[in-house]
Write an enzyme that holds these catalytic residues in place. Structure first.
Site, mmCIF file in Angstrom:
data_model
loop_
_atom_site.group_PDB
_atom_site.id
_atom_site.type_symbol
_atom_site.label_atom_id
_atom_site.label_comp_id
_atom_site.label_asym_id
_atom_site.label_seq_id
_atom_site.Cartn_x
_atom_site.Cartn_y
_atom_site.Cartn_z
ATOM 1 N N ARG A 15 21.513 -17.342 12.952
ATOM 2 C CA ARG A 15 22.278 -16.102 12.843
ATOM 3 C C ARG A 15 23.094 -16.109 11.550
ATOM 4 O O ARG A 15 23.270 -17.138 10.901
ATOM 5 C CB ARG A 15 23.228 -15.964 14.049
ATOM 6 C CG ARG A 15 22.510 -15.664 15.335
ATOM 7 C CD ARG A 15 23.448 -15.720 16.532
ATOM 8 N NE ARG A 15 23.901 -17.063 16.834
ATOM 9 C CZ ARG A 15 24.786 -17.374 17.778
ATOM 10 N NH1 ARG A 15 25.311 -16.434 18.520
ATOM 11 N NH2 ARG A 15 25.130 -18.625 18.004
ATOM 12 N N LYS A 75 29.071 -20.042 13.796
ATOM 13 C CA LYS A 75 29.447 -21.259 14.540
ATOM 14 C C LYS A 75 30.645 -21.939 13.887
ATOM 15 O O LYS A 75 30.992 -21.666 12.730
ATOM 16 C CB LYS A 75 28.276 -22.246 14.570
ATOM 17 C CG LYS A 75 27.045 -21.737 15.280
ATOM 18 C CD LYS A 75 27.319 -21.320 16.707
ATOM 19 C CE LYS A 75 27.489 -22.508 17.635
ATOM 20 N NZ LYS A 75 27.643 -22.041 19.044
ATOM 21 N N TYR A 94 33.183 -18.055 15.814
ATOM 22 C CA TYR A 94 33.250 -18.782 17.094
ATOM 23 C C TYR A 94 33.751 -20.183 16.764
ATOM 24 O O TYR A 94 33.229 -20.836 15.847
ATOM 25 C CB TYR A 94 31.860 -18.922 17.733
ATOM 26 C CG TYR A 94 31.315 -17.660 18.355
ATOM 27 C CD1 TYR A 94 31.988 -17.028 19.403
ATOM 28 C CD2 TYR A 94 30.114 -17.116 17.923
ATOM 29 C CE1 TYR A 94 31.480 -15.873 19.985
ATOM 30 C CE2 TYR A 94 29.593 -15.959 18.505
ATOM 31 C CZ TYR A 94 30.285 -15.345 19.540
ATOM 32 O OH TYR A 94 29.784 -14.206 20.110
ATOM 33 N N HIS A 96 35.453 -22.544 19.549
ATOM 34 C CA HIS A 96 35.435 -23.437 20.719
ATOM 35 C C HIS A 96 36.201 -24.727 20.436
ATOM 36 O O HIS A 96 35.694 -25.831 20.630
ATOM 37 C CB HIS A 96 33.986 -23.718 21.149
ATOM 38 C CG HIS A 96 33.278 -22.479 21.609
ATOM 39 N ND1 HIS A 96 33.535 -21.874 22.814
ATOM 40 C CD2 HIS A 96 32.351 -21.699 21.001
ATOM 41 C CE1 HIS A 96 32.800 -20.783 22.941
ATOM 42 N NE2 HIS A 96 32.070 -20.642 21.855
ATOM 43 N N GLU A 118 35.921 -16.163 20.387
ATOM 44 C CA GLU A 118 35.861 -16.275 21.847
ATOM 45 C C GLU A 118 37.209 -16.135 22.541
ATOM 46 O O GLU A 118 37.258 -16.005 23.757
ATOM 47 C CB GLU A 118 35.191 -17.596 22.267
ATOM 48 C CG GLU A 118 36.016 -18.863 22.061
ATOM 49 C CD GLU A 118 35.924 -19.417 20.644
ATOM 50 O OE1 GLU A 118 35.295 -18.786 19.789
ATOM 51 O OE2 GLU A 118 36.515 -20.497 20.392
ATOM 52 N N ASP A 270 26.035 -24.125 29.803
ATOM 53 C CA ASP A 270 27.050 -24.396 28.771
ATOM 54 C C ASP A 270 28.409 -24.713 29.383
ATOM 55 O O ASP A 270 29.302 -25.198 28.691
ATOM 56 C CB ASP A 270 27.143 -23.223 27.781
ATOM 57 C CG ASP A 270 27.592 -21.927 28.444
ATOM 58 O OD1 ASP A 270 27.445 -21.796 29.670
ATOM 59 O OD2 ASP A 270 28.101 -21.049 27.728
#
Ligand code: NAD
Length: 364
Positions: A15, A75, A94, A96, A118, A270
């Site tokens: 992506r 990412k 994103y 995380h 997120e 996940d």
């Protein structure tokens, strides 16, 4: 504002954070867009398409990071990218961070303002930048399930929709949220018998309403789950308890009762998976394994298989926030927009998200 979009370097990540369409919106508003050459190729977007919308194509990632005031990514940055962190830089991606102590420390140390897709949260509790990926995974879960039900892939040799005179497959979906609803839509569209098992009675009412009784709904409890699982040709795991590991709703014993060649697609892998026999994460190159004669699919980044759709869906939802950040400047944009403010994970050398701080053991 100068916005940089480097090529994603994570393994098999195809992506890109911005489409040519998104680029057009930002350049029309007077912003300068720097795209690393070839960054859109994995999603089928050519350099020329970005150039046509006014972006500047840059040869290497280092220059994109160095010149940009805000970097947009898909990412979380990998270690090789930490060298680009510096004070004054805003990172919008994103992240995380709860699972990324080293990265959090690097962001804090270099005083980067990081805004995580997120954790942007609407007053309703919805997570608008996660929703599209759940939509993709939910719809894909039926597509891959149908494929692995084919005999060539070890499945029961069953067509989801059956044919006139032959009954359709039984698709059991655990969890009726975004993933579950999108899975139900596709499975119904393919003509399968669909059952959604959910613990929230309001949600069951909603699903019953919107699908006009075309799917069956069941309250989530061990008795209903055990009965449904036995009959399943395709079992889809789609539960979520926000911030927690997925509950193991389907026990090993229940999987043993399944028909040989039935297929499990555990989208919730996940978060640890909602089926006891899902004891590992699989990859797009080796997506399945068999246990008790049942095919298990447990890919944790399902949207990665359809990068073009996923990239378009991602820019659809990030662009409003990117326009606001670029238009008002980061600090003013954050003060005026609560959902966006909730997205801030690190700011001026501090962790600014309570759950992240707790998870990585840094002060908040
Ligand atoms: P969601 O919050 O929209 O839906 C989850 C649903 O599960 C809710 O309706 C909730 O009430 C229900 N639920 C919770 N506990 C339950 C129980 N005991 N029994 C029955 N239902 C229960 O979440 P979502 O966006 O649909 O995401 C579902 C999962 O899919 C998450 O773990 C998410 O991270 C994951 N996901 C995975 C991928 C992938 O590539 N594998 C991609 C996107 C999302």
């Amino acid at each position: 504002m100068i916005i940089g979009v480097p090529k994603e370097i994570k393994n098999n990540e195809n992506r890109i954070a911005l489409t040519p369409g998104g680029t057009a919106m930002l350049t029309a508003a007077g912003h300068e867009i720097l795209i690393e050459k070839g960054a859109g190729a994995g999603s089928g977007f050519l350099d020329d398409e970005y150039a046509k919308e006014g972006a500047t194509l840059i040869d290497d990632a280092a220059e994109v990071w160095a010149r940009a005031e805000m970097v947009m990514k898909v990412k979380e940055p990998l270690e090789a990218e930490y060298v680009y962190f510096r004070e004054g830089l805003t990172l919008f991606t994103y992240l995380h961070l709860a699972a990324e102590t080293k990265l959090t420390e690097a962001l804090v140390r270099s005083r980067v303002t990081s805004i995580a897709y997120e954790t942007i949260q609407l007053p309703s509790g919805g997570l608008p930048l996660l929703t599209p990926m759940s939509e993709v995974a939910g719809r894909m879960s039926v597509q891959v399930g149908a494929q692995f039900l084919e005999q060539f892939y070890g499945g029961r040799g069953i067509l989801l929709g059956g044919v006139p005179g032959v009954p359709p497959a039984d698709v059991i979906i655990l969890g009726g949220g975004i993933v579950g609803t999108n899975a139900a839509k596709i499975a119904l569209g393919m003509g399968a018998n669909v059952v959604v098992i959910e613990r929230n009675a309001e949600r069951l009412r909603y699903l019953d309403d919107v699908f006009h009784g075309r799917l069956r709904t069941l309250m989530s409890n061990p008795y209903n789950i055990a009965n449904a699982v036995q009959k399943a040709d395709l079992l889809i795991g789609a539960v979520l308890i926000p911030g927690a590991k997925a509950p193991k709703l389907v026990t090993e014993g229940m999987v043993k009762t399944m028909k040989p060649g039935a297929v499990i697609v555990d989208v919730a892998v996940d978060q640890g998976g909602s089926i006891e026999t899902v004891d590992r994460v699989t990859t797009h190159s080796e997506p399945t394994y068999q246990k008790y004669g049942v095919i298990h699919y447990a890919v944790a980044n399902m949207p990665g298989a359809v990068p073009r759709t996923s990239t378009l869906a991602l820019t659809n939802v990030t662009i409003t926030y990117a326009m606001e950040l670029a238009g008002k400047g980061v600090t003013r944009a954050l003060y005026g927009n609560l959902p966006l403010k909730l997205g801030v994970n690190t700011y001026q050398g501090h962790v600014t998200h309570a759950a992240v701080a707790e998870a990585v053991g840094l002060p908040y």
